[in-house]
Design an enzyme around this catalytic site. Structure first.
Site, PDB file in Angstrom:
ATOM      1  N   ILE A 148      32.760  31.014  20.499  1.00  0.00           N
ATOM      2  CA  ILE A 148      33.214  32.259  20.073  1.00  0.00           C
ATOM      3  C   ILE A 148      34.712  32.273  19.449  1.00  0.00           C
ATOM      4  O   ILE A 148      35.692  31.638  20.330  1.00  0.00           O
ATOM      5  CB  ILE A 148      33.389  33.409  21.338  1.00  0.00           C
ATOM      6  CG1 ILE A 148      31.318  33.602  21.472  1.00  0.00           C
ATOM      7  CG2 ILE A 148      33.918  34.703  21.158  1.00  0.00           C
ATOM      8  CD1 ILE A 148      31.425  33.746  22.854  1.00  0.00           C
ATOM      9  N   CYS A 149      34.945  32.827  18.347  1.00  0.00           N
ATOM     10  CA  CYS A 149      36.196  32.998  17.843  1.00  0.00           C
ATOM     11  C   CYS A 149      36.797  31.396  17.506  1.00  0.00           C
ATOM     12  O   CYS A 149      36.085  30.617  17.126  1.00  0.00           O
ATOM     13  CB  CYS A 149      37.252  33.678  18.528  1.00  0.00           C
ATOM     14  SG  CYS A 149      38.751  34.342  17.851  1.00  0.00           S
ATOM     15  N   GLN A 150      37.930  31.196  18.131  1.00  0.00           N
ATOM     16  CA  GLN A 150      38.531  29.763  18.044  1.00  0.00           C
ATOM     17  C   GLN A 150      37.696  28.985  18.600  1.00  0.00           C
ATOM     18  O   GLN A 150      37.257  27.814  18.343  1.00  0.00           O
ATOM     19  CB  GLN A 150      39.764  29.799  18.753  1.00  0.00           C
ATOM     20  CG  GLN A 150      40.693  28.279  18.696  1.00  0.00           C
ATOM     21  CD  GLN A 150      41.956  28.367  19.659  1.00  0.00           C
ATOM     22  OE1 GLN A 150      41.575  29.021  20.606  1.00  0.00           O
ATOM     23  NE2 GLN A 150      42.666  27.716  18.949  1.00  0.00           N
ATOM     24  N   GLY A 152      34.545  29.187  18.744  1.00  0.00           N
ATOM     25  CA  GLY A 152      33.363  28.793  17.416  1.00  0.00           C
ATOM     26  C   GLY A 152      33.970  27.657  16.837  1.00  0.00           C
ATOM     27  O   GLY A 152      33.165  26.793  16.231  1.00  0.00           O
ATOM     28  N   MET A 172      30.161  32.661  16.553  1.00  0.00           N
ATOM     29  CA  MET A 172      30.447  34.109  16.663  1.00  0.00           C
ATOM     30  C   MET A 172      31.985  34.206  15.973  1.00  0.00           C
ATOM     31  O   MET A 172      32.833  33.796  16.861  1.00  0.00           O
ATOM     32  CB  MET A 172      30.206  34.580  17.916  1.00  0.00           C
ATOM     33  CG  MET A 172      28.918  34.640  18.323  1.00  0.00           C
ATOM     34  SD  MET A 172      28.555  35.287  20.006  1.00  0.00           S
ATOM     35  CE  MET A 172      28.464  37.073  19.909  1.00  0.00           C
TER      36      MET A 172
END
Lengths: 395, 354
Positions: A148-150, A152, A172
């Site tokens: 997720i985010c970083q 990810g 994501m």
């Protein structure tokens, strides 16, 4: 036409001030009745620790229907419990209900003793150790990664370096193409002297990062949000949810300097990841090595990680089984929005279930671009739909 | 000249006199500038812009004049804590009240926004939104003044830039009076350049003797402080000007609606309009490369200031029985390297056993 004076109701205005003050006084009573702002309440057990990292395994009270465990990798910025912020809006609980076997990494709060930790330490060190631990514990060669985010981006890099250990990759709202200036963070970071910042602070304070995030919408986040809070201040549950989000927003670990230095320089400023020029440790990261199925989820109104930074991943990977999923909403809404609970989590579970069996991954022997030339079709033509979820949200 | 001592006494006194005169002249000039801004008929908004110049000037002058303690509080986070309480909403009432009054007096018009804004209150509001701390003025040790007095022996070269700057600034005054905020920044830049080419030069004079390193670091810190405050002034100015532009737009929109007979029953309607317009105005600003560069420069200047101050602290604390920052950095590096080695060896052992 009415005169100007008639257009403004001064009595109503005075009444309004009175109402606000009444709300504040009553709200103080509600606030006083809240002892604890509970977050991340889904039952879980600590299964692995290394330095400040903790790996948790969520307790599955139902039946595990998706055999391959899923490791959730959150960003170093902010805390992973956004995925389980409140009991009725929890991606974690939602996925558990859909029969997933979930693990999650808590990176902890770095102190100055962590200032030398690099991108390499996080990805080929901590993350790899967690993956190996779960593989061994579950008796599986491969596990599912959900970054997720970083986190990810980290998961994407990891999958490119260790494709043999990753069954399916879910990214994501994860940035991969940093060339865009769509998001303010992307624009601002290009003029940031990160060397100077890291040499000064060593661990970049979470407060500093928060100031930057608040600047993205200064009026909405610094004033309007608190004014709006007055509308819910008398409702204990609503106020508690507001406070949960507030707690998460300002629960910001510092950023280890060396890791941030490389992330800003190589990714935000150099855009090396998507160009295949990023080195992690002594290894070159080639996204074409992502040959396992990929679900790339982006939020159409994401002001932190704009679609322009996330979507290009699908054109850079080596797998043919790749899905681009558009969530109509913003970055935070993707975790806690009602739509996310109703649509995204079930779609995600369905996607993983479908790829839970024996390895059916179609790996590309040749680079994506070559195949595209031969078929004459663009990558977007081949984007898969999520018809099986009952909602065609795929682009 | 009877003795070498006499010579140096006279020389020192003349330098003190020169510096004293310069300080007095600058202060008078500064006061004059403030006075002009505050008393212009029909331009009550000027004080707000003056505040930024005053803030910078005061900070630098305080640094030169010195105080008793080396309080490093001024090195605050550049974009630090922002307002996190709902009383900002209450504050808005104060800003809007003159506007409401104008509505009742039927004097609302898109062009009258300057008369409706109390700049001090507006500035206070903006300070809260963006976390600017107007009280965070520098506190520099008294020795700095003495050092500068000693080093500032440039008589002619010292005064001329100030005279030139004064002339240029006075030429800019009509524009400032006409209500052009950018002219305030022009004056600010002119004065800053004068400062930088006079007092600022002293910050770069090589020191000699036993405490050479300490003195030079102190001077560099003063220079960093001055540059940082100048950059921050520019940054804050941009924020205020953008905010005022947004305010003007809000009033124009509102006046237009009022003239069409639309009714506004609740304060929230003003509030939402103000938030919406302001957010868009700032977003447009933040998207520009110029803003991105300015923000990057501001962060860099603040980082330099911090770094020099950390080094200074280490010099002062060296004789105390405590671990210094650089020493701890070395220790952390050693621990980091050792941990890596241990993990690598453990992995190798694990592979052998497997």
């Amino acid at each position: 036409m009415k005169s100007t004076a008639e257009n403004f109701d001064v009595h109503n205005f005075i009444k309004e001030i009175g109402e606000i003050n009444t709300k504040l006084i009553k709200g103080t009573g509600t606030l006083a009745g809240i002892d604890e702002i509970d977050v991340g309440t889904a039952p879980k057990e600590l299964v692995y620790e290394e330095d400040k990292l903790k790996l948790y395994h969520y307790k599955q009270e139902g039946k595990i229907t998706c055999k391959v465990p899923v490791l959730i990798v959150y960003a170093l910025v902010n805390r992973q419990y956004i995925l389980d912020l409140q009991p009725d809006r929890s991606i974690v609980r939602n996925l558990l209900q859909h029969g997933m076997d979930l693990y999650i990494i808590d990176w902890g709060y770095p102190t100055k003793s962590d200032m030398y930790l690099t991108l390499d330490d996080y990805i080929t060190g901590y993350l790899d150790h967690c993956v190996d631990f779960i593989r061994k514990r579950a008796g599986k060669d491969k596990i599912n990664l959900m970054g997720i985010c970083q986190g990810g981006t980290f998961s994407g890099i990891y999958s490119a370096l260790y494709p043999e250990k990753v069954k399916n990759l879910v990214a994501m709202v994860a940035p991969f193409d940093f060339s865009t200036n769509d998001g303010l963070l992307f624009s601002w970071s290009k003029n940031l002297n990160v060397d100077s910042l890291v040499d000064t602070y060593r661990i970049i304070p979470g407060d500093f990062m928060n100031s930057g995030f608040l600047m993205l919408m200064p009026f909405a986040l610094n004033i309007k949000k608190y004014v709006d809070m007055l509308d819910v201040i008398e409702d204990r549950e609503k106020l508690l949810n507001f406070l949960r989000m507030e707690k998460w927003i300002f629960d910001s670990p510092g950023q280890p300097g060396e890791c941030l230095r490389q992330f800003v320089k190589d990714c935000y400023q150099g855009n090396k990841l998507i160009k295949g020029e990023l080195r992690v440790g002594d290894r070159l990261v080639d996204l074409k090595n992502i040959t396992m199925p990929l679900l790339n989820i982006y939020a159409s109104a994401d002001h932190l990680v704009p679609p322009a930074a996330t979507r290009p991943l699908n054109d850079a990977v080596g797998t043919t089984d790749k899905t681009l999923y558009e969530f109509k909403g913003g970055h935070i809404g993707l975790f806690v929005g009602s739509k996310s609970q109703k649509e995204l989590a079930p779609a995600l579970a369905t996607w993983l279930h479908k790829r839970d069996g024996e390895d059916q991954t179609k790996t590309s022997a040749k680079p994506e671009s070559t195949r595209t030339k031969k078929t004459g079709r663009t990558t977007s033509d081949r984007r898969r739909s999520l018809k099986d979820t009952g909602r065609n949200k795929t682009k | 000249m009877e003795s070498t001592k006499d010579y140096f006494d006279i020389w020192r006194k003349s330098q003190e006199l020169l510096f004293g005169n310069l300080t007095e002249m600058t202060q008078k000039f500064q006061q004059g500038l403030q006075g002009l801004g505050g008393n212009v008929e029909g331009m009550p908004g000027f004080g707000g812009f003056q505040d930024m110049y005053t803030s910078w000037a005061k900070s630098v002058m305080n640094a030169l004049q010195g105080t008793d303690t080396a309080d490093m509080n001024f090195v605050k986070e550049t974009l630090s804590k922002t307002l996190t309480c709902s009383n900002a909403y209450q504050k808005l009432y104060e800003i809007w009240l003159p506007f409401f009054k104008a509505i009742q007096e039927k004097s609302t018009s898109p062009n009258s926004y300057k008369d409706l804004i109390d700049p001090a209150k507006f500035k206070e509001m903006m300070d809260r939104v963006f976390g600017f701390d107007p009280t965070a003025v520098p506190q520099i040790v008294e020795e700095a003044t003495k050092l500068l007095e000693t080093l500032a022996g440039y008589s002619q070269g010292f005064v001329k830039p100030w005279l030139d700057a004064s002339g240029k600034s006075f030429k800019e005054f009509p524009n400032m009076m006409a209500g052009h905020p950018e002219s305030v920044m022009k004056i600010f830049h002119t004065l800053f350049r004068a400062f930088d080419s006079t007092v600022g030069r002293a910050f770069h004079v090589p020191a000699v003797g036993k405490d050479r390193e300490k003195i030079e670091l102190l001077l560099r810190s003063l220079d960093d402080l001055s540059v940082y405050l100048a950059k921050r002034t520019e940054y804050e100015h941009l924020m205020y000007v953008t905010g005022l532009g947004a305010f003007k737009k809000v009033i124009a929109t509102f006046a237009d609606k009022v003239s069409k007979g639309e009714e506004f029953k609740r304060f929230d309607e003003f509030f939402d309009l103000w938030i919406d317009v302001s957010e868009k105005a700032y977003y447009a600003l933040f998207q520009t490369q110029d803003f991105s560069k300015m923000q990057g420069e501001l962060l860099e200047t603040s980082a330099h200031l911090r770094q020099h101050n950390f080094k200074l602290m280490e010099l002062y604390l060296y004789d105390f029985p405590i671990a210094l920052r650089s020493e701890m950095d070395d220790l952390y590096k050693t621990v980091y390297d050792l941990k890596k080695k241990v993990k690598s060896l453990e992995k190798q052992i694990g592979e052998v056993h497997a």
